[in-house]
Design an enzyme around this catalytic site. Structure first.
Site, mmCIF file in Angstrom:
data_model
loop_
_atom_site.group_PDB
_atom_site.id
_atom_site.type_symbol
_atom_site.label_atom_id
_atom_site.label_comp_id
_atom_site.label_asym_id
_atom_site.label_seq_id
_atom_site.Cartn_x
_atom_site.Cartn_y
_atom_site.Cartn_z
ATOM 1 C CB SER A 16 -0.864 -0.040 1.269
ATOM 2 O OG SER A 16 -1.599 1.141 1.440
ATOM 3 C CE1 TYR A 148 3.244 7.602 12.285
ATOM 4 C CE2 TYR A 148 3.833 9.931 12.326
ATOM 5 C CZ TYR A 148 3.718 8.735 11.641
ATOM 6 O OH TYR A 148 4.082 8.667 10.310
HETATM 7 P P1 NAD Z 1 -0.265 2.912 4.198
HETATM 8 O O1 NAD Z 1 -1.278 2.701 5.256
HETATM 9 O O2 NAD Z 1 -0.722 3.085 2.792
HETATM 10 O O3 NAD Z 1 0.819 1.741 4.211
HETATM 11 C C1 NAD Z 1 1.291 1.182 5.397
HETATM 12 C C2 NAD Z 1 1.984 -0.127 5.096
HETATM 13 O O4 NAD Z 1 2.462 -0.649 6.328
HETATM 14 C C3 NAD Z 1 1.064 -1.164 4.488
HETATM 15 O O5 NAD Z 1 1.717 -1.834 3.454
HETATM 16 C C4 NAD Z 1 0.787 -2.122 5.639
HETATM 17 O O6 NAD Z 1 0.641 -3.464 5.211
HETATM 18 C C5 NAD Z 1 2.055 -1.994 6.437
HETATM 19 N N1 NAD Z 1 1.856 -2.369 7.829
HETATM 20 C C6 NAD Z 1 1.144 -1.715 8.790
HETATM 21 N N2 NAD Z 1 1.177 -2.412 9.932
HETATM 22 C C7 NAD Z 1 1.916 -3.531 9.676
HETATM 23 C C8 NAD Z 1 2.309 -4.641 10.458
HETATM 24 N N3 NAD Z 1 1.942 -4.778 11.741
HETATM 25 N N4 NAD Z 1 3.078 -5.596 9.869
HETATM 26 C C9 NAD Z 1 3.443 -5.472 8.580
HETATM 27 N N5 NAD Z 1 3.107 -4.455 7.797
HETATM 28 C C10 NAD Z 1 2.344 -3.501 8.346
HETATM 29 O O7 NAD Z 1 0.529 4.192 4.678
HETATM 30 P P2 NAD Z 1 1.807 5.006 4.115
HETATM 31 O O8 NAD Z 1 1.439 6.427 4.252
HETATM 32 O O9 NAD Z 1 2.260 4.488 2.821
HETATM 33 O O10 NAD Z 1 2.854 4.676 5.274
HETATM 34 C C11 NAD Z 1 4.124 4.109 5.057
HETATM 35 C C12 NAD Z 1 5.105 4.685 6.059
HETATM 36 O O11 NAD Z 1 5.239 6.093 5.825
HETATM 37 C C13 NAD Z 1 4.704 4.550 7.524
HETATM 38 O O12 NAD Z 1 5.830 4.161 8.285
HETATM 39 C C14 NAD Z 1 4.266 5.953 7.910
HETATM 40 O O13 NAD Z 1 4.418 6.205 9.278
HETATM 41 C C15 NAD Z 1 5.202 6.786 7.054
HETATM 42 N N6 NAD Z 1 4.800 8.176 6.814
HETATM 43 C C16 NAD Z 1 3.647 8.435 6.113
HETATM 44 C C17 NAD Z 1 3.296 9.764 5.909
HETATM 45 C C18 NAD Z 1 2.027 10.127 5.159
HETATM 46 O O14 NAD Z 1 1.648 11.312 5.201
HETATM 47 N N7 NAD Z 1 1.383 9.205 4.453
HETATM 48 C C19 NAD Z 1 4.105 10.813 6.376
HETATM 49 C C20 NAD Z 1 5.261 10.502 7.068
HETATM 50 C C21 NAD Z 1 5.600 9.177 7.278
#
Ligand code: NAD
Length: 251
Positions: A16, A148
């Site tokens: 994702s 977080y």
């Molecule tokens: P998302 O929800 O689309 O993807 C999250 C991913 O993490 C998924 O593939 C899910 O399967 C995986 N995941 C969650 N819990 C899990 C677990 N227990 N075991 C295995 N896999 C697990 O979100 P995203 O925005 O793509 O997030 C990815 C990373 O980016 C995260 O670490 C998030 O904290 C970080 N991040 C996101 C943003 C934002 O604005 N979207 C900003 C800063 C940092």
């Protein structure tokens, strides 16, 4: 493009958002890619779509990480690129945070990331690149992000220690700190649709470049850090946030 030809890449949480897009970018640059995720159906769907190997592993369970690392090794050999990306965002105000809420977020965002490197280490090639997906929230003091933000600050601290300890093996370790990026992560917070829309609008107004990041923005930076173009970069953090971190009060 072939700048990652011959490299084996593992994207933790690759079904994702940022992980999915980065898996695509790494593959487009010639790497052989494996994605992992926690939900069987979603991993299957994403791995089919990407044309890569998908393995189910919940990073909050250390035995799952151990099994993932040994399965990747058995199927593909040693790993060159480890993108430690899995994470959740569960905002809550101080005073209303239970031990369970604390553990849930820490177990995935920090403990899961920590033990990913720990358990993959025997299966990493010398010269490998580890990229930890953190957040500018580690530095912003944004309300409702106590757990977080701390989980991501801990991860950035770990990046530095790991970079020095793994340098003798020429393994590079870096952090990427995105600002807001349009992904499904916000929809998983339990916030109502109109709350999410207001949150996004307010956030966008604060960003000097006046837009959310895209998953492609992040994927390109991660791919650079994964490549030999970044061979002199370790222990560093990259903010990729449209400038929001330099614009705390006035827009
Ligand atoms: P998302 O929800 O689309 O993807 C999250 C991913 O993490 C998924 O593939 C899910 O399967 C995986 N995941 C969650 N819990 C899990 C677990 N227990 N075991 C295995 N896999 C697990 O979100 P995203 O925005 O793509 O997030 C990815 C990373 O980016 C995260 O670490 C998030 O904290 C970080 N991040 C996101 C943003 C934002 O604005 N979207 C900003 C800063 C940092």
């Amino acid at each position: 493009m072939t700048k990652l030809a011959g490299k084996i890449a593992v994207v933790i949480g690759g079904n994702s958002g940022i992980g999915f897009e980065t898996a695509k970018e790494l593959k487009d640059n010639g790497a052989t890619v494996v994605i992992s995720g926690r939900n069987k159906e979603r991993v299957k769907q994403a791995s089919n779509e990407l044309g890569v190997l998908g393995i189910v592993a919940d990073v909050s369970k250390v035995t799952d990480i151990e099994n993932l690392a040994s399965e990747v090794h058995k199927k593909l050999g040693k790993v060159d690129i480890l993108f430690v990306n899995a994470g959740i965002f569960q905002p809550a105000p101080i005073g209303n945070i239970t031990e369970e809420m604390f553990d849930y977020q820490m177990d995935i965002n920090f403990k899961g990331a920590f033990f990913t490197t720990e358990k993959f280490l025997p299966f990493l090639n010398d010269g490998a690149s580890i990229i930890n997906l953190s957040s500018i929230n580690a530095y912003t003091g944004m309300p409702n992000t106590a757990v977080y933000a701390a989980s991501k600050a801990a991860l950035n601290s770990y990046t530095k220690t790991a970079a020095t300890e793994l340098a003798p093996r020429k393994i590079r370790v870096n952090s990427v700190n995105p600002g807001p990026v349009s992904t499904p992560i916000f929809g998983k917070t339990g916030m109502e649709e109109n709350q999410l829309t207001n949150f996004a609008a307010a956030m966008q107004e604060r960003i000097p470049l006046k837009r959310f990041g895209t998953t492609q923005d992040i994927a390109k930076l991660v791919t650079f850090l994964a490549s030999d173009d970044a061979s002199f970069i370790t222990g560093s953090e990259y903010n990729i946030d449209g400038g929001i971190i330099i614009n705390p009060l006035l827009g």
